[in-house]
Design a protein around this motif. Structure first.
Motif, PDB file in Angstrom:
ATOM      1  N   ASP B  51      71.087  64.123   5.794  1.00  0.00           N
ATOM      2  CA  ASP B  51      69.637  63.960   5.933  1.00  0.00           C
ATOM      3  C   ASP B  51      69.078  62.936   4.943  1.00  0.00           C
ATOM      4  N   LEU B  52      69.718  62.893   3.774  1.00  0.00           N
ATOM      5  CA  LEU B  52      69.313  61.891   2.789  1.00  0.00           C
ATOM      6  C   LEU B  52      69.578  60.496   3.365  1.00  0.00           C
ATOM      7  N   GLY B  53      70.715  60.371   4.056  1.00  0.00           N
ATOM      8  CA  GLY B  53      71.040  59.105   4.720  1.00  0.00           C
ATOM      9  C   GLY B  53      69.964  58.733   5.734  1.00  0.00           C
ATOM     10  N   HIS B  54      69.461  59.747   6.488  1.00  0.00           N
ATOM     11  CA  HIS B  54      68.398  59.469   7.464  1.00  0.00           C
ATOM     12  C   HIS B  54      67.132  58.987   6.758  1.00  0.00           C
ATOM     13  N   SER B  55      66.815  59.638   5.617  1.00  0.00           N
ATOM     14  CA  SER B  55      65.610  59.229   4.882  1.00  0.00           C
ATOM     15  C   SER B  55      65.748  57.802   4.375  1.00  0.00           C
ATOM     16  N   ILE B  56      66.965  57.480   3.867  1.00  0.00           N
ATOM     17  CA  ILE B  56      67.173  56.112   3.351  1.00  0.00           C
ATOM     18  C   ILE B  56      67.050  55.107   4.505  1.00  0.00           C
ATOM     19  N   PHE B  57      67.586  55.482   5.670  1.00  0.00           N
ATOM     20  CA  PHE B  57      67.466  54.614   6.848  1.00  0.00           C
ATOM     21  C   PHE B  57      65.984  54.350   7.145  1.00  0.00           C
ATOM     22  N   LEU B  58      65.184  55.435   7.134  1.00  0.00           N
ATOM     23  CA  LEU B  58      63.754  55.275   7.442  1.00  0.00           C
ATOM     24  C   LEU B  58      63.065  54.430   6.364  1.00  0.00           C
ATOM     25  N   LEU B  59      63.466  54.642   5.101  1.00  0.00           N
ATOM     26  CA  LEU B  59      62.850  53.862   4.019  1.00  0.00           C
ATOM     27  C   LEU B  59      63.169  52.376   4.164  1.00  0.00           C
ATOM     28  N   LEU B  60      64.391  52.085   4.640  1.00  0.00           N
ATOM     29  CA  LEU B  60      64.796  50.684   4.742  1.00  0.00           C
ATOM     30  C   LEU B  60      64.314  50.027   6.028  1.00  0.00           C
ATOM     31  N   VAL B  61      64.154  50.822   7.084  1.00  0.00           N
ATOM     32  CA  VAL B  61      63.798  50.234   8.383  1.00  0.00           C
ATOM     33  C   VAL B  61      62.347  50.524   8.754  1.00  0.00           C
ATOM     34  N   TYR B  62      61.994  51.817   8.798  1.00  0.00           N
ATOM     35  CA  TYR B  62      60.669  52.204   9.298  1.00  0.00           C
ATOM     36  C   TYR B  62      59.534  51.742   8.372  1.00  0.00           C
ATOM     37  N   VAL B  63      59.714  51.943   7.038  1.00  0.00           N
ATOM     38  CA  VAL B  63      58.607  51.609   6.125  1.00  0.00           C
ATOM     39  C   VAL B  63      58.303  50.105   6.122  1.00  0.00           C
ATOM     40  N   PRO B  64      59.313  49.236   5.835  1.00  0.00           N
ATOM     41  CA  PRO B  64      58.965  47.807   5.829  1.00  0.00           C
ATOM     42  C   PRO B  64      58.506  47.292   7.184  1.00  0.00           C
ATOM     43  N   LEU B  65      59.161  47.757   8.271  1.00  0.00           N
ATOM     44  CA  LEU B  65      58.746  47.258   9.593  1.00  0.00           C
ATOM     45  C   LEU B  65      57.313  47.687   9.915  1.00  0.00           C
ATOM     46  N   THR B  66      56.967  48.929   9.541  1.00  0.00           N
ATOM     47  CA  THR B  66      55.595  49.383   9.814  1.00  0.00           C
ATOM     48  C   THR B  66      54.599  48.565   9.002  1.00  0.00           C
ATOM     49  N   ILE B  67      54.916  48.336   7.718  1.00  0.00           N
ATOM     50  CA  ILE B  67      53.989  47.549   6.888  1.00  0.00           C
ATOM     51  C   ILE B  67      53.804  46.156   7.493  1.00  0.00           C
ATOM     52  N   ILE B  68      54.926  45.516   7.863  1.00  0.00           N
ATOM     53  CA  ILE B  68      54.842  44.148   8.408  1.00  0.00           C
ATOM     54  C   ILE B  68      54.064  44.158   9.729  1.00  0.00           C
ATOM     55  N   ALA B  69      54.390  45.117  10.620  1.00  0.00           N
ATOM     56  CA  ALA B  69      53.734  45.137  11.934  1.00  0.00           C
ATOM     57  C   ALA B  69      52.239  45.440  11.792  1.00  0.00           C
ATOM     58  N   VAL B  70      51.900  46.398  10.920  1.00  0.00           N
ATOM     59  CA  VAL B  70      50.484  46.751  10.748  1.00  0.00           C
ATOM     60  C   VAL B  70      49.710  45.554  10.194  1.00  0.00           C
ATOM     61  N   LEU B  71      50.297  44.890   9.183  1.00  0.00           N
ATOM     62  CA  LEU B  71      49.596  43.738   8.611  1.00  0.00           C
ATOM     63  C   LEU B  71      49.493  42.610   9.634  1.00  0.00           C
ATOM     64  N   ALA B  72      50.576  42.382  10.388  1.00  0.00           N
ATOM     65  CA  ALA B  72      50.544  41.307  11.390  1.00  0.00           C
ATOM     66  C   ALA B  72      49.460  41.586  12.437  1.00  0.00           C
ATOM     67  N   LEU B  73      49.433  42.818  12.947  1.00  0.00           N
ATOM     68  CA  LEU B  73      48.438  43.162  13.972  1.00  0.00           C
ATOM     69  C   LEU B  73      47.020  43.050  13.418  1.00  0.00           C
ATOM     70  N   SER B  74      46.824  43.597  12.208  1.00  0.00           N
ATOM     71  CA  SER B  74      45.474  43.572  11.627  1.00  0.00           C
ATOM     72  C   SER B  74      45.032  42.136  11.363  1.00  0.00           C
ATOM     73  N   LEU B  75      45.964  41.314  10.864  1.00  0.00           N
ATOM     74  CA  LEU B  75      45.609  39.916  10.584  1.00  0.00           C
ATOM     75  C   LEU B  75      45.310  39.163  11.882  1.00  0.00           C
ATOM     76  N   LEU B  76      46.084  39.450  12.937  1.00  0.00           N
ATOM     77  CA  LEU B  76      45.812  38.796  14.224  1.00  0.00           C
ATOM     78  C   LEU B  76      44.435  39.203  14.748  1.00  0.00           C
TER      79      LEU B  76
END
Lengths: 257, 260
Positions: B51-76
């Motif tokens: 489960d720790l592996g799943h959390s690390i996966f989410l931290l590496l994939v979900y968190v940065p991708l969400t930040i980038i996508a949210v900022l990209a959408l908001s800026l657009l």
């Protein structure tokens, strides 16, 4: 030339955004197309049968969400103002505890909350749930960020020179300059309360005291979809009411005029 | 003025927190004698490492991708006049505002109920559900914070020759740094403590009963009746969230008071 590039870029941005919007909307259109007419026809059945339990859940949800909304929004926006603007002891400690209680998993907080609510004899009572759900650290932090960034120090200083006390600053500067913030906090607090599931599940036992999201689990089946879709209506209503303020921006206060 | 909040914080935040910390020291199936060592003994549970592996996966994939996508959408959304802007933000919000029950149906329709699941993709599916249900709310907040930037600043930058890209990177993003920090803190916590998304997917056939640390903590506290172990694991989840929050706070002037 540059204006032509500008127009082309704007058109490209618009197209991209519309393509994304349609992509997100697709499953909803699909859902409505596949099942919409049957669901609409059976809505009346769901509400009138089941011994009126769905109506009781709706009443509970409205009482819970609206009362807790009032308490959470007023307490969190005033707290955000105080923490951002006024000089108070233990300010950083209070911000830290706000942050910690916002970040701690609900699993750790649910049982202690149950014990406390039980001590005041409010378990399986909508008022116990209202009190336990009215603490809204997310709104406090959002308000804190707003006031710290959107209320210039000069303006507060001028207010002080004009003889405004703490309450005066809040009434005469804080409230008029933060209407859009109120709308945003109201929207997110309502969304959070209306869809709240884990805490009601711990604090309420009798099915007649349930809120709609808890009841949905019992109805699991086609009725879930009907009530689920109907549950969106109040959220969309609150969104549309607050959207004008959101459009103007969270910070459309003193800085942007 | 702050007393209603302090009363609520005391009753619903501080006292339960102290109670929970105290409860960890009580006897548990993981630590029959009971002490604070349950906090690390619970990490020996066979489900924690995957489960720790799943959390690390989410931290590496979900968190940065969400930040980038949210900022990209908001800026657009903020970069030009977009007809239907309010409607678009509403549509982005939709996957997040539907309650658990109905979103099962939406995901069933979206993915198909007769799909043979490739379990290797489970983490990506959960990250996708978490992204779709969380991104819309952050778009509303970040778009709002972008609208707050004084128009004079943006016009001056435009006159100085800033194009949309430079305006976004050099002016807008630095000016909403605190909000991005806030989003980073909460997304990190939600990645470590993810619960609803894997729980939801068990209803459409994914074997996700103990996919996340929070599901394990929940099963200890409310299914095995071992609240000490459940709370100990919850505190273990809180620690990295607090560390990352402190890093964000130090990097931004997050706790600075408005000066006058």
């Amino acid at each position: 030339m540059s204006s032509r590039i500008e127009k082309r870029n704007s058109r490209f941005i618009n197209l991209t955004l519309w393509a994304l919007t349609i992509f997100v909307l697709l499953p909803f259109i699909w859902l409505i197309r596949q099942a919409g007419p049957q669901y609409i026809l059976s809505t009346r059945f769901v509400f009138m049968n089941q011994n009126g339990i769905v109506l009781a859940w709706l009443k509970n949800s409205l009482l819970f969400s609206l009362t807790a909304l009032g308490l959470s929004v007023i307490s969190s926006v005033t707290a955000g103002f105080v923490l951002a603007i006024l000089v108070i002891p233990f300010r950083k400690f209070l911000l830290f505890i706000t942050l910690v209680t916002m970040l701690i998993p609900i699993t750790a907080m649910a049982l202690p909350l149950y014990v406390l609510v039980d001590k005041v004899h409010l378990t399986d009572n909508i008022w116990g749930l209202i009190i336990a759900s009215s603490y809204y650290p997310f709104g406090t932090f959002l308000s804190y960020l707003y006031f710290v960034s959107a209320m210039p120090g000069d303006l507060i200083g001028m207010g002080r020179i004009d003889g405004l006390g703490d309450w005066g600053l809040f009434w005469h500067l804080g409230i008029p300059l933060s209407r859009s913030l109120w709308s945003v906090v109201i929207f997110f607090s309502f969304l959070n309360l209306w869809n709240s599931y884990q805490l009601p599940k711990v604090l309420l036992n009798d099915t007649r005291h349930y809120t709609l999201p808890m009841g949905l689990e019992l109805l699991y089946g086609s009725s879930t979809a009907i009530v689920g879709v109907l549950m969106l209506i109040p959220i969309l209503g609150v969104y549309l009411l607050s959207q004008q303020a959101i459009e103007r921006g969270i910070f459309s206060g003193a800085v942007t005029g | 003025m702050i007393s209603p909040y302090l009363a609520l914080m005391l009753f619903c935040g501080f006292i339960p927190l102290v109670y929970a910390i105290n409860e960890v020291s009580k006897p548990s199936w993981k630590n029959l004698k009971g002490s604070y060592s349950t906090i690390y003994k619970i990490l020996g549970d066979f489900r924690v490492i995957p489960d720790l592996g799943h959390s690390i996966f989410l931290l590496l994939v979900y968190v940065p991708l969400t930040i980038i996508a949210v900022l990209a959408l908001s800026l657009l959304l903020d970069s030009t006049h977009v007809p239907g802007n309010t409607f678009m933000r509403l549509v982005f919000l939709l996957p997040g505002i539907v309650s658990g029950g109905i979103s099962v149906f939406i995901w069933m329709f979206f993915i198909g109920s007769h799909v043979n699941w490739n379990l290797n993709n489970e983490a990506w599916i959960i990250a996708g559900v978490a992204f779709s249900s969380g991104a819309g709310s952050w778009v509303v907040i970040q778009y709002g914070s972008l609208r707050s930037i004084p128009r004079e600043v943006l016009e001056a930058a435009h006159v100085d020759g800033c194009n949309r890209w430079k305006l976004a990177i050099q002016i807008k993003i630095p000016m909403i740094g605190r909000y991005i920090g806030y989003m980073g803190i909460l997304l990190t916590a939600s990645a470590i403590q993810i619960y609803s998304e894997p729980a939801l997917l068990t209803k459409i056939g994914l074997p996700s009963n103990w996919w996340s640390l929070n599901q394990v903590a929940y099963s200890y506290a409310f299914q095995a009746g071992d609240f000490a172990a459940g709370t100990a694991l919850s505190l273990d989840m809180l620690i990295p969230s607090i560390i990352i929050a402190i890093i964000f706070i130090r990097k931004t002037d997050f706790l600075k008071r408005s000066s006058y």
